[in-house]
Design an enzyme around this catalytic site. Structure first.
Site, short mmCIF file in Angstrom:
data_model
loop_
_atom_site.label_atom_id
_atom_site.label_comp_id
_atom_site.label_asym_id
_atom_site.label_seq_id
_atom_site.Cartn_x
_atom_site.Cartn_y
_atom_site.Cartn_z
CE1 TYR A 145 -3.74 2.43 0.56
CE2 TYR A 145 -2.52 3.21 2.48
CZ TYR A 145 -3.56 3.36 1.58
OH TYR A 145 -4.42 4.42 1.69
CG ASP A 240 5.77 3.75 0.98
OD1 ASP A 240 6.01 4.45 1.99
OD2 ASP A 240 4.61 3.49 0.60
CE LYS A 268 0.85 4.96 8.26
NZ LYS A 268 0.90 4.04 7.17
C1 LIG Z 1 0.18 4.52 5.74
C2 LIG Z 1 0.98 4.30 4.52
C3 LIG Z 1 0.88 5.17 3.41
C4 LIG Z 1 -0.15 6.27 3.33
O1 LIG Z 1 0.05 7.25 4.30
P1 LIG Z 1 -1.20 8.18 4.73
O2 LIG Z 1 -0.57 9.17 5.67
O3 LIG Z 1 -2.20 7.29 5.37
O4 LIG Z 1 -1.70 8.83 3.51
C5 LIG Z 1 1.74 4.98 2.34
N1 LIG Z 1 2.64 3.99 2.36
C6 LIG Z 1 2.76 3.14 3.40
C7 LIG Z 1 3.81 2.07 3.36
C8 LIG Z 1 1.91 3.26 4.50
O5 LIG Z 1 2.02 2.37 5.50
#
Ligand SMILES: *Cc1c(COP(=O)(O)O)cnc(C)c1O
Length: 428
Positions: A145, A240, A268
């Site tokens: 994701y 990511d 985060k």
């Molecule tokens: C949570 C997450 C996102 C998206 O971040 P948001 O702040 O919720 O938009 C993207 N990549 C990874 C790996 C994530 O865990």
């Protein structure tokens, strides 16, 4: 058993105003049944519900709360910043300070830009990679994701997977066709896509460790292969680290695995509990961004002084407090306890952990990719989840989410968790 009357009343009201009663679908309890509870406050490793129950929290606001909730230094930093004003729309000193700190923690980042969420960070990094390489196609891995931008909602994890729509409605097929999806940990599939499409690929994006379909780990050499093939074909390697950044180490997964991605994305933890995202990497690539370069990216509240202050406080506290060593020790304790608990009751569990991130799949098959993860017994997970919650321990309400330990958790908390899990597992 938890009391629920105020939560239930609030949820009933929320349902009338907001689709599904939640502002992010991962908060719905769809995968496990029942309704979400409402939280009034949180401190350390515990949430306090509106009905007055205390819950030991392993969700940590889905990753950011690595220091636990309401860490005094973060709260003070936000209060001090608020006294000076909440947004200026012109540069503020905290942006420079946090940029400096990010570069110090993550050496592959030569320049960084702040935005407001992980979604924005990934969306912007991909636009930048496409602009820089003048190519359109992107490789991602199923179950990973990267936020909810159009070209990334293809075979995505997290809520999209939990709720059964990893390919969202509303994404034009013309966009999605530029996203090529591969199984994770499959070097032959990766080599094949580079052989057939290598000259069209702008980037490969992968999570620091895939943690949005539960949690599984890269096999040795897999990320190195991604990096090498990208280099050989002029595509960019985007790591990511929205979840893994500042969690697996100061320098995230890339420090742990010895990687040097061209671009990295963050979110985060970098916001210390406030909304922040960031992306950064090679200076020659980053300088393709407006106002220097032709790739547009912007944000009214980007670099927000409250959010920058919270992020700085969190990173400084993590670095200064030997936090990572503590998280590793707690993670080992939880792993040893959970593995032993499952064994003692004869329940097949694949326990996965790296540092302070974990997931237990209810299956007897090893889990190395999404297809493996899908073998987990989700009905059993739902029962386990509710058993733990009834005993005051809050895990993410989905088999396909990672759990998080914070520095506010104690060895006694872990011990309680393991003892509770053994009891709940016995009753499954
Ligand atoms: C949570 C997450 C996102 C998206 O971040 P948001 O702040 O919720 O938009 C993207 N990549 C990874 C790996 C994530 O865990």
């Amino acid at each position: 058993m938890l009391s629920r009357s105020k939560s239930e009343a609030l949820f009933a009201a929320a349902l009338e105003h907001t689709p599904g009663g939640v502002n992010s679908p991962v908060r719905a309890f769809r995968a496990v049944g029942g309704n979400p509870f409402f939280v009034e406050s949180a401190a350390g490793a515990r949430l306090r519900t509106v009905d007055g129950d205390e819950l030991l929290d392993y969700v940590g606001t889905w990753g950011p709360a690595i220091l636990g909730h309401a860490h005094p230094k973060s709260i003070q930093a936000v209060k001090d910043a608020a006294d000076r004003g909440t947004s200026f729309g012109v540069p503020n000193p905290a942006e420079v300070a946090l940029a400096f700190r990010v570069k110090e923690f993550v050496p592959s980042v030569q320049k960084v830009r702040f935005c407001n969420s992980g979604t924005e960070a990934c969306m912007s990094a991909i636009r930048l990679a496409r602009g820089f390489t003048r190519r359109d196609k992107l490789v991602k891995f199923d179950g990973c994701y990267h936020g909810h931008a159009d070209s990334l909602l293809v075979k995505a994890g997290s809520g999209a997977l939990t709720l059964g729509n990893p390919d969202s409605a509303g994404v034009p097929a013309d966009f999605a066709k530029h996203t090529l999806v591969l199984p994770f940990n499959d070097p032959e599939a990766l080599k094949a896509i580079f052989a057939s499409h290598g000259q069209e690929l702008a980037a490969v994006i992968v999570e620091g460790v895939p943690a949005n379909a539960g949690l599984y780990l890269p096999r040795p050499g897999f990320y190195e292969l991604i990096a090498r093939l990208c280099r050989e074909h002029g595509a960019l390697f985007i790591l990511d680290e929205v979840m893994t950044g500042f969690r697996l180490a100061k320098g995230g997964a890339q420090e742990r695995f010895g990687l040097t991605p061209d671009l990295s994305t963050f979110g985060k933890i970098i916001g210390g509990g406030l909304p922040v995202g960031a992306f950064g990497g090679r200076a020659d690539v980053m300088d393709y961004l407006a106002p220097l370069g032709p790739v547009y990216q912007a944000g009214t509240l980007s670099g927000n002084p409250l959010a920058m202050a919270a992020g700085l406080a969190a990173l400084d506290e993590l670095a200064g407090s030997n936090g990572y060593a503590r998280l590793e020790t707690l993670g080992e304790q939880l792993e040893a306890g959970m593995v032993a608990a499952a064994k003692s009751v004869g329940v097949a569990v694949q326990w996965k952990r790296i540092g302070s991130m974990f997931c237990g799949y209810f299956t007897d098959r090893p889990v190395w990719n999404l297809a493996d993860a899908l073998h987990s017994d989700r009905g059993r997970f739902a029962k386990f989840f509710h058993g733990m919650l009834a005993a005051g321990i809050y895990l993410a309400p989905s088999q396909f989410e990672a759990g998080f330990i914070s520095t506010a958790h104690t060895p006694a908390d872990i011990e309680t968790t393991v003892a509770t899990a053994a009891k709940v597992l016995r009753g499954l």
